[in-house]
Design an enzyme around this catalytic site. Structure first.
Site, PDB file in Angstrom:
ATOM      1  N   MET A 138      73.008  -5.835 -13.053  1.00 17.69           N
ATOM      2  CA  MET A 138      73.953  -5.668 -14.153  1.00 17.69           C
ATOM      3  C   MET A 138      75.283  -6.371 -13.877  1.00 17.69           C
ATOM      4  SD  MET A 138      72.090  -3.905 -16.193  1.00 17.69           S
ATOM      5  CE  MET A 138      73.135  -3.143 -17.421  1.00 17.69           C
TER       6      MET A 138
ATOM      7  N   GLN B 208      80.523   1.719  -8.748  1.00 19.02           N
ATOM      8  CA  GLN B 208      79.309   1.426  -7.991  1.00 19.02           C
ATOM      9  C   GLN B 208      79.628   0.522  -6.805  1.00 19.02           C
ATOM     10  OE1 GLN B 208      74.912  -0.598  -8.908  1.00 19.02           O
ATOM     11  NE2 GLN B 208      76.547  -0.721 -10.408  1.00 19.02           N
TER      12      GLN B 208
ATOM     13  N   CYS C 274      69.640  -2.708  -5.410  1.00 16.42           N
ATOM     14  CA  CYS C 274      69.749  -4.084  -5.887  1.00 16.42           C
ATOM     15  C   CYS C 274      68.729  -4.975  -5.167  1.00 16.42           C
ATOM     16  CB  CYS C 274      71.157  -4.621  -5.656  1.00 16.42           C
ATOM     17  SG  CYS C 274      71.345  -6.350  -6.179  1.00 16.42           S
TER      18      CYS C 274
ATOM     19  N   LYS D 191      71.572   5.062  -5.955  1.00 15.25           N
ATOM     20  CA  LYS D 191      70.507   4.440  -6.732  1.00 15.25           C
ATOM     21  C   LYS D 191      69.555   3.734  -5.787  1.00 15.25           C
ATOM     22  CE  LYS D 191      69.144   1.540 -10.536  1.00 15.25           C
ATOM     23  NZ  LYS D 191      69.391   0.358 -11.361  1.00 15.25           N
TER      24      LYS D 191
ATOM     25  N   ASP E 292      62.325   0.059 -17.596  1.00 14.39           N
ATOM     26  CA  ASP E 292      61.571  -0.166 -18.832  1.00 14.39           C
ATOM     27  C   ASP E 292      61.948   0.791 -19.953  1.00 14.39           C
ATOM     28  OD1 ASP E 292      60.348  -2.172 -17.448  1.00 14.39           O
ATOM     29  OD2 ASP E 292      58.381  -1.217 -17.313  1.00 14.39           O
TER      30      ASP E 292
ATOM     31  N   GLY F  93      69.356   0.056 -18.436  1.00 13.86           N
ATOM     32  CA  GLY F  93      69.939  -1.153 -17.876  1.00 13.86           C
ATOM     33  C   GLY F  93      69.725  -2.324 -18.805  1.00 13.86           C
ATOM     34  N   ARG F  94      68.689  -3.123 -18.546  1.00 13.02           N
ATOM     35  CA  ARG F  94      68.442  -4.324 -19.353  1.00 13.02           C
ATOM     36  C   ARG F  94      68.200  -4.003 -20.824  1.00 13.02           C
ATOM     37  NH1 ARG F  94      63.483  -6.639 -17.180  1.00 13.02           N
ATOM     38  NH2 ARG F  94      63.111  -4.494 -16.525  1.00 13.02           N
TER      39      ARG F  94
END
Length: 312
Positions: free
Chosen positions: A1, A54, A85, A125, A188, A210-211
């Protein structure tokens, strides 16, 4: 992100229903060295609460110092450690998901951030593991809980998968069943229906998008409606979506300067036009914008030529 969840975009997402936002990743080493480019990443909006900063890094001492700096400079409610990540330059140096190959070090990092957080909750995360032959998310998440983490977010892919294939929600479910602290499900979630499904399937306490919000900050209000059993609001007309995009870019320019904001707007605006018929001509123009005036000009063209077509 990185390069996506800046202050401008987070502001728009909050206005459209996001209940909790997280900054772009901030390097602990960069903070410790007072890097001028990193400090602005800590800035939150006036009403941006609850929100988290973050951090990423793998040196416990540096992470503890960075946690204190981040808490002080940002006023964030929560500090989040990115141990998920998958980007090679991050993970291959031992940061991000690279920490999933060194659980003992990851525990020391989590404990260090908790010490430096000044009483703020610290979340972590993670991914499922480094690769499909070393999936260790359940054991790793339990270690984070024992270290004092307040919550764990799990992305349903391994590091080597990057963003390919399908997220495996079974492992997120297993983490949720193994922990007593909140678990956040990620991977997803591209629609309101996906948000409902991931929460029902995994039993997780929250869904992280997220995406799925790239060019579509309306997904948050749609997901909220679906979870509450209300009718899902449709996307607004294209002209209104363009106005939202321009508002985002204007906010970003005020924070980071017009030049950088407009360079980053190139990908963002293309995401806003995803699926819009005959948008190729304007996407090509967007790929060259360098000023807000360019963005305003392109936007007027889109409204003039595409809005009626998109509404059919």
């Amino acid at each position: 992100m990185a390069g996506v969840t800046d202050l401008g975009f987070r502001t728009v997402c909050r206005e459209l229903g996001a209940g909790y936002t997280v900054t772009e990743m901030v390097s602990a080493k960069a903070l410790c060295y007072q890097d001028k480019k990193s400090l602005p990443l800590l800035q939150l909006g006036e009403d941006e609460h609850p929100a988290a900063v973050q951090l990423f890094g793998s040196d416990p001492y540096c992470m503890e110092q960075a946690a204190g700096l981040a808490a002080e400079k940002s006023g964030a409610d929560i500090l989040d450690i990115n141990m998920g990540c998958p980007v090679p330059k991050v993970a291959n140096s031992g940061d991000g998901s690279g920490l999933m190959r060194r659980p003992d070090l990851a525990v020391r990092v989590a404990e260090a951030v908790i010490r430096g957080a000044g009483g703020r909750p610290v979340t972590v995360k993670i991914r499922l593991g480094w690769d499909k032959g070393s999936i260790n998310c359940v054991e790793f998440a339990k270690a984070m809980e024992q270290a004092g983490a307040a919550a764990v977010a799990v992305h349903g892919r391994t590091k080597t998968q990057m963003y390919a294939g399908t997220a495996n929600w079974d492992h997120i479910k297993a983490v949720k069943e193994a922990l007593s602290i909140p678990v956040i499900a990620n991977g997803d979630v591209f629609s309101a229906a996906d948000a409902v499904r991931i929460l029902r399937y995994t039993g997780a306490d929250m869904a992280m998008i997220g995406r799925g919000c790239f060019g579509n900050p309306w997904i948050f209000q749609q997901a909220a409606a679906a979870l509450e059993g209300r009718e899902i609001p449709p996307l607004p007309p294209l002209a209104e979506r363009c106005d939202t995009a321009v508002r985002q870019f204007t906010l970003s320019a005020a924070q980071k300067g017009e030049h950088i904001a407009c360079l980053e707007a190139r990908k963002h605006y293309a995401w806003y036009l995803k699926g819009v018929p005959y948008a190729g001509y304007y996407k090509e123009q967007i790929s060259r914008v360098s000023t807000l005036a360019d963005i305003y000009r392109v936007t007027e063209g889109i409204k003039r030529d595409l809005s009626d077509e998109a509404g059919r």
